[in-house]
Scaffold this active site. Structure first.
Site, PDB file in Angstrom:
ATOM      1  N   GLY A  38      36.583  44.560  59.968  1.00 26.78           N
ATOM      2  CA  GLY A  38      35.583  44.443  59.782  1.00 26.78           C
ATOM      3  C   GLY A  38      36.340  44.891  58.857  1.00 26.78           C
ATOM      4  O   GLY A  38      35.161  44.531  57.434  1.00 26.78           O
ATOM      5  N   GLY A  39      37.596  45.819  57.890  1.00 19.29           N
ATOM      6  CA  GLY A  39      37.698  46.063  56.722  1.00 19.29           C
ATOM      7  C   GLY A  39      36.830  46.478  55.880  1.00 19.29           C
ATOM      8  O   GLY A  39      35.953  47.370  56.841  1.00 19.29           O
ATOM      9  N   GLY A 283      36.438  50.490  39.456  1.00 20.03           N
ATOM     10  CA  GLY A 283      37.132  48.921  40.296  1.00 20.03           C
ATOM     11  C   GLY A 283      38.299  49.606  41.252  1.00 20.03           C
ATOM     12  O   GLY A 283      38.059  50.602  41.937  1.00 20.03           O
ATOM     13  N   ASP A 326      40.907  40.324  48.177  1.00 22.10           N
ATOM     14  CA  ASP A 326      40.762  40.948  47.687  1.00 22.10           C
ATOM     15  C   ASP A 326      42.680  41.111  46.796  1.00 22.10           C
ATOM     16  O   ASP A 326      42.640  41.903  45.537  1.00 22.10           O
ATOM     17  CB  ASP A 326      40.727  42.685  47.531  1.00 22.10           C
ATOM     18  CG  ASP A 326      38.949  42.944  47.384  1.00 22.10           C
ATOM     19  OD1 ASP A 326      37.796  41.454  47.588  1.00 22.10           O
ATOM     20  OD2 ASP A 326      38.371  44.081  48.197  1.00 22.10           O
ATOM     21  N   ALA A 336      33.156  40.433  49.268  1.00 19.87           N
ATOM     22  CA  ALA A 336      32.812  39.254  51.073  1.00 19.87           C
ATOM     23  C   ALA A 336      32.537  38.526  50.974  1.00 19.87           C
ATOM     24  O   ALA A 336      33.195  37.817  51.960  1.00 19.87           O
ATOM     25  CB  ALA A 336      32.058  40.656  52.188  1.00 19.87           C
ATOM     26  N   HIS A 465       2.749  30.768  46.324  1.00 15.26           N
ATOM     27  CA  HIS A 465       2.181  31.771  45.491  1.00 15.26           C
ATOM     28  C   HIS A 465       0.807  32.246  46.303  1.00 15.26           C
ATOM     29  O   HIS A 465       0.741  31.435  47.425  1.00 15.26           O
ATOM     30  CB  HIS A 465       1.160  30.705  44.478  1.00 15.26           C
ATOM     31  CG  HIS A 465       0.042  31.397  44.147  1.00 15.26           C
ATOM     32  ND1 HIS A 465       0.890  32.354  42.432  1.00 15.26           N
ATOM     33  CD2 HIS A 465      -0.830  31.244  44.422  1.00 15.26           C
ATOM     34  CE1 HIS A 465      -0.566  32.777  41.729  1.00 15.26           C
ATOM     35  NE2 HIS A 465      -1.355  32.756  43.243  1.00 15.26           N
TER      36      HIS A 465
END
Length: 487
Positions: A38-39, A283, A326, A336, A465
Site C-alpha cells: 500500500g506504501g 517536495g 515516484d 498515485a 440542474h
C-alpha cells in the site's frame, strides 16, 4: 536460485498494481516490500490525509451552519483520539483489502529488502513473515531470485527535508508524520505551497490552528494555471490562513514548546514567527538506497530519478528492467492514480501485449488538491499552451454564476483552455476548477481533454440542474457560441 516471471520491488500503488495486473495475465509474480503493501499513499499519505480532511470539512460545516444558515450548532471539541481511531480503521481496512487482492491473485508477497545483483537477478532479505500465495517455483520468503521476464522498480519516495533541521515528529514534521504527531497544535507554519502544503494548511486551519503558509515561488500551486492559484489563495485567505508567496525560510530553531522561525517575505524585512509546529512540505525525493542499481548497470540522474530509455514501455537502458511511480522524473507526476496506470502499462508490456504508449498519457492525468477550496485540473494551463506556440481561446466562469454555486457560497471557477480554429474554437487543451467538491467533477474533463473533444462536442450534452457541474456545461456552451447564462 529461485525463478519467477516478474519481480516487483516495492508494494505501493505502482508496485502492487503491476503485480495484480501481471498475475491476472497469467504470470508468476514475486512482490518484495520491506514495510507494508500500500506504501506511502495508503499508510501515510493519500488515504489517511483525505480521511482527516473529511473530518475537517465536517468541522467547517458546523461553522457554516451557524453563521450562514441559522442552524444554532456549536462545536464542543474535537476528540483527537476518536478522530485518529476512525482514520486508522479506514487505513487498516484498505490495507487488508490490498493484501486480500494480492493473495487472491496468486502474487507471492515477501516482506523483505530487495537488492539487484544483476540485470535479471535480485536478492531478497526478509524482515518479517511472507504473506500471499506462492505461485512460482521455490517460493521461499527470501534468497536469490531470477526474473524470467523482467524486474519492476517501484520503491517510491520520501519527503525532502531541510539541511540542519531534522524532523522530530512533534515540533518539526514532514507530510509522512504530520498526521501522526501528538494532538492538535494551536499554530502551524507550513513550508511549501504545493498540493501537500496547501492541504495540510487547510486541515490545520479547519481544526482551529493559526496557520502561516510560506511558498518560495510567486504563487501557490506554481505548476497549475495562474487563475487556479489566484482563486485558491483568495479562498485560503478568506478562511484566515496567512499566505506568504515569494518568501523563504531563513532560519528555524526548535525549542521546548515549538519552533522559532525567521521568514523573509517577498518585500520588507524578515519576520520572526513563533509556532507550535513547523510542517515541511518542500517536495519528495525518490528512494533508491539499498537497491544496488550499479549491479544491474543502472544509474540515477542528478535528482535521484531513474529515467526510462523507452517511455512508451517505461523500460530503462537495461532491457527487462522497468520503472513506475515516484522513481520516474517528469513528465511523470508522482501521483498515485498515475502510478496505477504506469503499473498496468508495464505489466501488459511484460506479458507481451501492446498497451497504449505512455507519454501522451500524462497530459490527461487529473491533478487534485483536496483543500478548502479544492482545486482540480486536467490538461494544459493557459501559459503552457502559449509556451507550446498554440493560439488559444479561454473562457472562465465563476461557480457562483450557477444556482448550486450560490448555495455552497464558497466561490470558485471553471476555466477552459481551447485551441483557436479559424473564427471558432477547436480542441480543448485544459480544464481547471476551483471550489467545493471539484475533485468529484474533474473526471468528465479528463474525458474531454483525453478524447480531443471540442466545445461543440461537449455543448450537446446536458448537465443536470442545479449542480456545480452545470458550470462546466455552461462554460462549454459559451465557447460553442450557444451560451445561456454567461454573457
Amino acid at each position: 536460485m529461485h525463478e519467477t516471471d516478474i519481480i516487483v520491488i516495492g508494494g505501493g500503488t505502482g508496485g502492487y498494481s503491476t503485480a495484480l495486473r501481471a498475475a491476472a495475465l497469467g504470470l508468476d509474480v514475486v512482490l518484495a516490500e520491506r514495510d507494508l503493501v500500500g506504501g506511502t499513499c495508503l499508510h501515510r499519505g493519500c488515504i489517511p490525509s483525505k480521511a482527516m480532511l473529511h473530518a475537517a470539512e465536517l468541522v467547517d460545516g458546523i461553522s457554516e451552519a451557524r453563521e450562514r444558515w441559522g442552524v444554532k450548532a456549536t462545536l464542543e471539541a474535537v476528540d483527537w483520539s476518536a478522530l485518529t481511531s476512525t482514520r486508522d480503521d479506514i487505513v487498516a481496512r484498505n490495507h487488508r483489502g490490498v493484501e486480500g487482492h494480492l493473495s487472491h491473485a496468486g502474487v507471492h508477497v515477501v516482506r523483505g529488502s530487495a537488492a539487484l545483483t544483476g540485470p535479471r537477478t535480485v536478492r531478497i532479505t526478509p524482515v518479517g513473515t511472507a504473506t500471499g500465495t506462492a505461485t512460482g517455483a521455490g517460493a521461499d520468503a527470501g534468497g536469490e531470485w531470477t526474473a524470467r521476464r523482467g524486474i519492476v522498480l517501484a520503491t517510491g519516495s520520501r519527503p525532502r527535508t531541510l539541511p540542519g533541521l531534522a524532523p522530530d515528529g512533534q515540533r518539526v514534521v514532514t507530510s509522512d508524520d504530520a498526521l501522526f504527531a501528538p494532538g492538535l497544535p494551536d499554530s502551524v507554519l507550513v513550508l511549501g505551497g504545493g498540493a501537500i502544503g496547501v492541504e495540510y494548511a487547510s486541515l490545520h486551519r479547519s481544526m482551529g490552528a493559526d496557520v502561516t503558509l510560506v511558498e518560495a515561488a510567486d504563487r501557490l500551486l506554481p505548476l497549475e494555471d495562474a487563475d487556479v492559484s489566484r482563486h485558491l489563495t483568495r479562498g485560503l485567505k478568506k478562511r484566515g490562513i496567512e499566505v506568504l508567496t515569494g518568501a523563504r525560510l531563513e532560519h528555524a530553531e526548535p525549542y521546548a514548546d515549538g519552533v522559532r522561525a525567521t521568514v523573509r517575505p517577498a518585500r520588507g524585512e524578515p519576520r520572526t514567527l513563533d509556532t507550535r509546529r513547523l510542517l515541511v512540505a518542500v517536495g519528495r525525493a525518490p528512494v533508491t538506497d539499498g537497491l544496488n542499481l550499479s549491479a544491474a548497470g543502472l544509474t540515477t540522474d542528478d535528482r535521484g530519478f531513474i529515467t526510462p530509455a523507452d517511455w512508451s514501455r517505461l523500460e530503462t537502458a537495461v532491457p527487462g528492467i522497468h520503472v513506475v511511480g515516484d522513481l520516474l522524473p517528469p513528465p511523470s507526476l508522482g501521483l498515485a492514480h498515475a502510478s496505477f496506470a504506469e503499473g498496468l502499462l508495464v505489466a501488459e508490456t511484460l506479458a507481451g501485449l501492446s498497451p497504449q504508449p505512455q507519454p501522451a498519457f500524462y497530459d490527461t492525468v487529473p491533478r487534485v488538491t483536496y483543500s478548502s477550496p479544492q482545486t482540480a485540473a486536467v490538461g494544459l494551463s493557459e501559459a503552457q499552451a502559449l509556451e507550446r506556440g498554440l493560439d488559444v481561446v479561454v473562457n472562465t466562469m465563476p461557480l457562483t454564476a450557477v444556482a448550486k454555486g450560490m448555495v455552497h457560497g464558497q466561490g470558485g471557477m471553471v476555466k477552459v483552455v481551447a485551441e483557436r480554429a479559424g473564427e471558432g474554437t477547436g480542441q480543448v487543451l485544459g480544464v481547471h476548477l476551483v471550489g467545493p467538491h471539484v475533485s468529484e467533477m474533474v473526471a468528465e474533463s479528463q474525458l474531454i481533454v483525453g478524447w480531443d473533444a471540442e466545445p461543440s462536442d461537449v455543448a450537446q450534452h446536458i448537465h443536470p440542474h442545479p449542480t456545480l457541474s452545470e458550470a462546466v456545461g455552461e462554460a462549454f456552451l459559451t465557447l460553442a457560441g450557444r451560451g445561456l447564462h454567461q454573457i
